[in-house]
Design a protein around this motif. Structure first.
Motif, mmCIF file in Angstrom:
data_model
loop_
_atom_site.group_PDB
_atom_site.id
_atom_site.type_symbol
_atom_site.label_atom_id
_atom_site.label_comp_id
_atom_site.label_asym_id
_atom_site.label_seq_id
_atom_site.Cartn_x
_atom_site.Cartn_y
_atom_site.Cartn_z
ATOM 1 N N ALA A 45 39.584 43.461 24.780
ATOM 2 C CA ALA A 45 40.932 43.915 25.152
ATOM 3 C C ALA A 45 40.971 44.328 26.623
ATOM 4 N N LEU A 82 41.118 41.151 28.611
ATOM 5 C CA LEU A 82 42.432 40.530 28.417
ATOM 6 C C LEU A 82 43.515 41.311 29.143
ATOM 7 N N GLY A 83 43.284 42.614 29.314
ATOM 8 C CA GLY A 83 44.235 43.419 30.066
ATOM 9 C C GLY A 83 44.349 42.951 31.509
ATOM 10 N N GLY A 141 46.060 39.495 31.239
ATOM 11 C CA GLY A 141 47.436 39.622 30.762
ATOM 12 C C GLY A 141 48.364 40.196 31.818
ATOM 13 N N ALA A 142 47.851 41.134 32.610
ATOM 14 C CA ALA A 142 48.697 41.726 33.658
ATOM 15 C C ALA A 142 49.137 40.651 34.645
#
Lengths: 156, 298
Positions: free
Chosen positions: A44, A47-48, A51-52
């Motif tokens: 996560a 992915l943060g 994703g940002a």
């Protein structure tokens, strides 16, 4: 090699920070469950970063995206054989959200796992090459995460 | 003499009631020329197919990839009124809907009426689809003719008396079949598109809006969430009162399934995300623009 050491260190930190240091006395499969959840938290985290950029919250940065994708790949490539022993499900220990179906006859957990490897591989290939490729790969990674969670995780 | 009059009057009122009930509960199909002059666009029909979420219920459970287009049905929907089973809507002429006309599909989706003229149960979200454009139904019809045929027989619904009386659904429709837009007032073109995707094709309200005792959506609590039909879980409130994610967060969720914490969508919503992921990004943005516009409901 350095990358793998970094991964291992981060996983250890995630375990220490997120779940406390598990000991075998707490319940069945306590250490495996804590390790699995630490790895999920580590994914996560990577992915943060990706994703940002996909959301447009931060500017696309090829080097940072590549690093996060490499880390994601490293976490996916970890040997799972000691993490997922037979029966280490949420019936054995409610701290886990893993359903017994993972180990049931006819389970397609292998195919689901391969889908995650494929998606992480695609992300590793795409993340550093441009934002459009990153966004496409983000959808594939999300699909792979969701595919396994929908079939094999306790409904949220 | 007086008693006789009362009885006569009672009989007359009862007879009138029967006539009214007969008229009120009569299936009401589309006019015969509803699709006249429309030229179907099969490529756009595929977009309508994903926007309308057909595969999420009508594909075999756990189908993925190309298998999502095998619409053999079978998914069970437990409810207080009985258990519904999604039928086969593949292109098979006997077990699917391969022999249906465009008018038949239109009547099913927009009026909740089967080709044989019976009422359909609103587990099939025709209350939402009724707001669709006939051009989109025509396009979808063309696309559905291209999906594989599958000979799996549809499983009959498991409905106890009195809910197994389809004619009674006419009374339900009389009371609850409301095809007006829920969100009205001045809307931008993007919000208008979002309203169409959320209220009509996407049929989001069918789960995210609470239902009354007779199973109809409570439009005064639009998208405010509520219990699942089996009573075991909850559908989340997605009005601005509860859904405080940024626009970018919601678009990402509808694209990859990732929540702002980078967990992934679960349950039936994971299937919905598989649909929304196939829409143009402008459509996902339109859905979000609409969701930010609906009245907050605590």
């Amino acid at each position: 090699m350095l990358r793998h050491l970094t991964t291992a260190a981060a996983v250890t930190l995630a375990l220490a920070g997120g779940a406390g240091i598990a000991t075998a006395q707490d319940g069945p499969f306590e250490m495996q469950i804590a390790a699995r959840q630490g790895i999920m938290a580590y994914r996560a985290l990577q992915l943060g970063t990706l994703g940002a950029m996909a959301k447009g919250e931060v500017d696309y940065d090829a080097a940072a995206a590549q690093k996060a994708a490499d880390n994601l790949m490293a976490s996916v490539a970890l040997d799972g054989s000691m993490l997922w022993p037979q029966g280490s499900d949420n019936e054995a220990n409610p701290k886990s959200e893993a359903l017994p179906a993972i180990w049931a006859d006819g389970s397609d957990i292998g195919a689901k796992g391969k889908a995650m490897v494929d998606a992480a591989t695609a992300m590793q290939a795409a993340a550093g090459t441009g934002l459009d490729g990153l966004k496409t790969a983000m959808g594939e990674v999300g699909g792979a995460c969701g595919g396994c969670h929908k079939a094999f995780r306790v409904p949220q | 003499m007086r008693l006789a009059s009362v009885i006569k009057g009672g009989v007359a009122i009862a007879a009138l009631g029967v006539i009214v009930a007969w008229v009120v509960t009569r299936p009401d199909p589309l006019p015969d020329d509803a699709f006249a002059g429309l030229t179907p666009d099969v490529a756009h029909g595929e977009q309508v197919f994903w926007a309308a979420g057909c595969a999420s219920c009508h594909a075999a459970e756990n189908a993925e990839g190309e298998a999502k287009l095998v619409l053999s049905g079978g998914m069970a929907f437990a409810s207080p009124f009985g258990t519904f089973y999604a039928p086969n809507i593949s292109s098979d002429p006997d077990h699917g809907i391969g022999s249906w006309s465009m008018q038949d599909l239109g009547n099913a989706m927009m009026r909740g009426v089967s080709p044989s003229g019976q009422h359909l149960y609103p587990a099939f979200p025709y209350v939402s689809y009724a707001k669709a454009e006939t051009q989109d139904i025509a396009d979808l019809y063309a696309f559905l003719q291209t999906v594989p045929a599958d000979a799996t027989p549809s499983r009959p619904h498991d409905m106890p008396f009195p809910f197994n009386i389809r004619r009674a659904m006419g009374g339900w429709k009389f009371l609850f079949f409301d095809t007006d837009w829920v969100l009205t007032g001045d809307l931008t073109p993007e919000e208008t598109r979002g309203r169409y995707l959320v209220e009509a094709l996407g049929h989001c309200g069918e789960c995210h809006t609470p239902r009354n005792a007779l199973g109809a959506m409570d439009r005064t609590r639009w998208l405010a969430g509520g219990p699942t039909p089996d009573g075991k879980g909850k559908f989340p409130n997605i009005t601005p009162a509860a859904l405080d994610w940024s626009k970018a967060d919601i678009i990402e969720y509808l694209t990859s399934g990732f929540t702002p914490d980078y967990d992934s969508a679960g349950g039936h919503m994971a299937l919905v995300v598989q649909n929304t992921a196939k829409l143009p990004e402008t459509d996902r943005a339109a859905i979000v623009a609409y969701l930010k516009k609906v009245p907050p409901v605590e």
